[in-house]
Write a protein that holds these residues in place. Structure first.
Motif, mmCIF file in Angstrom:
data_model
loop_
_atom_site.group_PDB
_atom_site.id
_atom_site.type_symbol
_atom_site.label_atom_id
_atom_site.label_comp_id
_atom_site.label_asym_id
_atom_site.label_seq_id
_atom_site.Cartn_x
_atom_site.Cartn_y
_atom_site.Cartn_z
ATOM 1 N N CYS A 130 -6.866 8.510 -0.311
ATOM 2 C CA CYS A 130 -6.311 7.192 -0.596
ATOM 3 C C CYS A 130 -6.128 6.360 0.664
ATOM 4 O O CYS A 130 -6.333 5.145 0.656
ATOM 5 N N TRP A 131 -5.744 7.026 1.755
ATOM 6 C CA TRP A 131 -5.374 6.301 2.956
ATOM 7 C C TRP A 131 -6.523 6.085 3.937
ATOM 8 O O TRP A 131 -6.322 5.967 5.132
ATOM 9 N N PHE A 176 0.829 -1.206 0.000
ATOM 10 C CA PHE A 176 0.000 0.000 0.000
ATOM 11 C C PHE A 176 0.866 1.261 0.000
ATOM 12 O O PHE A 176 0.519 2.266 -0.621
ATOM 13 N N LEU A 177 1.996 1.218 0.697
ATOM 14 C CA LEU A 177 2.911 2.361 0.700
ATOM 15 C C LEU A 177 3.441 2.638 -0.704
ATOM 16 O O LEU A 177 3.600 3.794 -1.103
ATOM 17 N N GLU A 178 3.722 1.569 -1.428
ATOM 18 C CA GLU A 178 4.278 1.712 -2.770
ATOM 19 C C GLU A 178 3.214 2.076 -3.807
ATOM 20 O O GLU A 178 3.513 2.756 -4.793
ATOM 21 N N GLN A 179 1.985 1.631 -3.574
ATOM 22 C CA GLN A 179 0.897 1.919 -4.524
ATOM 23 C C GLN A 179 -0.376 2.322 -3.770
ATOM 24 O O GLN A 179 -1.383 1.595 -3.784
ATOM 25 N N PRO A 180 -0.361 3.465 -3.116
ATOM 26 C CA PRO A 180 -1.505 3.888 -2.301
ATOM 27 C C PRO A 180 -2.785 4.104 -3.104
ATOM 28 O O PRO A 180 -3.874 4.062 -2.535
ATOM 29 N N GLU A 181 -2.643 4.315 -4.413
ATOM 30 C CA GLU A 181 -3.845 4.518 -5.232
ATOM 31 C C GLU A 181 -4.710 3.261 -5.306
ATOM 32 O O GLU A 181 -5.878 3.315 -5.712
ATOM 33 N N LEU A 182 -4.156 2.110 -4.887
ATOM 34 C CA LEU A 182 -4.921 0.868 -4.911
ATOM 35 C C LEU A 182 -5.702 0.633 -3.616
ATOM 36 O O LEU A 182 -6.575 -0.245 -3.579
ATOM 37 N N ILE A 183 -5.400 1.385 -2.573
ATOM 38 C CA ILE A 183 -6.086 1.186 -1.290
ATOM 39 C C ILE A 183 -7.603 1.335 -1.422
ATOM 40 O O ILE A 183 -8.360 0.516 -0.881
ATOM 41 N N PRO A 184 -8.096 2.364 -2.136
ATOM 42 C CA PRO A 184 -9.554 2.506 -2.251
ATOM 43 C C PRO A 184 -10.233 1.352 -2.974
ATOM 44 O O PRO A 184 -11.463 1.245 -2.950
ATOM 45 N N LEU A 185 -9.442 0.500 -3.647
ATOM 46 C CA LEU A 185 -10.013 -0.637 -4.351
ATOM 47 C C LEU A 185 -10.125 -1.873 -3.460
ATOM 48 O O LEU A 185 -10.519 -2.943 -3.917
ATOM 49 N N VAL A 186 -9.758 -1.730 -2.184
ATOM 50 C CA VAL A 186 -9.880 -2.827 -1.224
ATOM 51 C C VAL A 186 -11.002 -2.478 -0.251
ATOM 52 O O VAL A 186 -10.921 -1.492 0.486
ATOM 53 N N ALA A 187 -12.049 -3.275 -0.258
ATOM 54 C CA ALA A 187 -13.204 -2.995 0.605
ATOM 55 C C ALA A 187 -12.970 -3.453 2.038
ATOM 56 O O ALA A 187 -13.406 -2.788 2.986
ATOM 57 N N ALA A 188 -12.271 -4.578 2.212
ATOM 58 C CA ALA A 188 -12.089 -5.116 3.562
ATOM 59 C C ALA A 188 -10.893 -6.048 3.611
ATOM 60 O O ALA A 188 -10.522 -6.668 2.614
ATOM 61 N N VAL A 189 -10.304 -6.134 4.808
ATOM 62 C CA VAL A 189 -9.260 -7.111 5.098
ATOM 63 C C VAL A 189 -9.789 -7.970 6.237
ATOM 64 O O VAL A 189 -10.189 -7.447 7.285
ATOM 65 N N LEU A 240 1.605 10.012 5.428
ATOM 66 C CA LEU A 240 0.977 11.328 5.556
ATOM 67 C C LEU A 240 1.774 12.258 6.450
ATOM 68 O O LEU A 240 1.569 13.467 6.437
ATOM 69 N N GLY A 241 2.700 11.647 7.216
ATOM 70 C CA GLY A 241 3.513 12.479 8.098
ATOM 71 C C GLY A 241 4.705 13.096 7.398
ATOM 72 O O GLY A 241 5.500 13.795 8.016
ATOM 73 N N GLY A 242 4.876 12.790 6.102
ATOM 74 C CA GLY A 242 5.943 13.434 5.339
ATOM 75 C C GLY A 242 7.087 12.530 4.975
ATOM 76 O O GLY A 242 7.913 12.871 4.139
ATOM 77 N N GLY A 243 7.146 11.325 5.608
ATOM 78 C CA GLY A 243 8.226 10.404 5.284
ATOM 79 C C GLY A 243 7.868 9.565 4.085
ATOM 80 O O GLY A 243 6.749 9.080 3.969
ATOM 81 N N GLY A 244 8.758 9.397 3.146
ATOM 82 C CA GLY A 244 8.487 8.583 1.968
ATOM 83 C C GLY A 244 8.608 7.118 2.309
ATOM 84 O O GLY A 244 9.138 6.742 3.346
ATOM 85 N N ALA A 245 8.109 6.264 1.423
ATOM 86 C CA ALA A 245 8.191 4.827 1.660
ATOM 87 C C ALA A 245 9.638 4.365 1.710
ATOM 88 O O ALA A 245 9.973 3.396 2.355
#
Length: 264
Positions: A92-93, A27-40, A63-68
């Motif tokens: 996204c998050w 998710f850190l590497e591809q956060p745009e995919l998070i909204p495509l996951v409904a549940a874990v 979101l705190g400013g640190g990159g992956a």
């Protein structure tokens, strides 16, 4: 092309805690995919809590400013662009629903024996399936008295959030969003069990999974009834007879040809 209306429900198998950090790294590497996951979801109670912790850490890191990769931040964008980026990242998050998978008889499940003690189900509270199901629902709600609907000044019943159940209170109340339960006829057959189940659906996200071994009715008619009660997710194998509005009764079920005759 890809459509955002299609979403995944990801199950993390028991005994695989490392999957939690691996999924969050993804998710850190591809956060745009998070909204495509409904549940874990997971049958392992410790894993669903671990995922909630790992996701919170990843989200705070991003979101705190640190990159992956922990590298130096890129050149500062304009104030307007920065606000737009922050808004997009916040969107996204949003955490997928974190849900605990349970069985119809937790005291007989090797993964959930300890939980049956937590929920007060270890003593065989009822011999019939409907009674066991109702006892589970009451335990997940926090008990009959604790989970009763509140009344406003006008006397109208209102659904209220409930954290008296150990399921949603330990180790912290924000870890779980809901519960994924094994299908029971009592979920849709009119009666006290269905009424309490509907209250559980009103207070938390609820998913339902079917058992091929139990010959659960995998049909569109049943799915529609579950949704009417308030269920958010329903697992189906999309069997060939799925669109038919018939209920193929199992050996322990009422002999009915059509679900409508049972739930009318």
């Amino acid at each position: 092309g890809r459509t955002s209306s299609a979403k995944l429900v990801i199950e993390i198998k028991k005994g695989n805690p490392e999957c939690c950090s691996a999924l969050c790294q993804f998710f850190l590497e591809q956060p745009e995919l998070i909204p495509l996951v409904a549940a874990v979801i997971s049958f392992d109670y410790s894993i669903v809590h671990l995922f909630a912790d790992e996701f919170a850490k990843a989200r705070d890191s991003k979101l705190g400013g640190g990159g992956a990769d922990g590298g130096a931040p890129a050149a500062e964008p304009s104030k307007k662009r920065r606000a737009s980026i922050e808004e997009e990242e916040e969107a996204c998050w949003q955490r997928p629903a974190v849900m605990f998978l349970t069985t119809a008889a937790p005291s007989k499940c090797s993964v959930q024996k300890d939980l049956s003690v937590m929920f007060g189900l270890e003593g065989g509270v009822a011999s019939d399936e409907e009674g066991v199901f109702l006892a589970q629902v009451e335990a997940y709600l926090g008990g009959t008295e604790a989970a009763g609907a509140a009344e406003d000044e006008g006397g109208a019943a209102t659904a209220t959030a409930n954290t008296n159940s150990p399921l949603f209170a330990e180790p912290r109340p924000d870890a779980l969003d809901g519960i994924y339960m094994q299908y029971e006829d009592a979920m849709i057959v009119p009666g006290a069990a269905r009424d309490r189940f509907a209250q559980l659906c009103a207070q938390h996200k609820v998913g339902v999974w079917m058992s091929v071994k139990k010959q659960d009715p995998d049909s569109l008619a049943v799915v529609q009834q579950l949704i009417e009660v308030g269920v958010t997710f329903v697992n189906t194998d999309m069997v060939r007879t799925f669109p038919e509005e018939s209920w193929s009764a199992g050996p322990e079920r009422p002999d009915v040809e059509n679900l409508a005759t049972l739930v009318a």
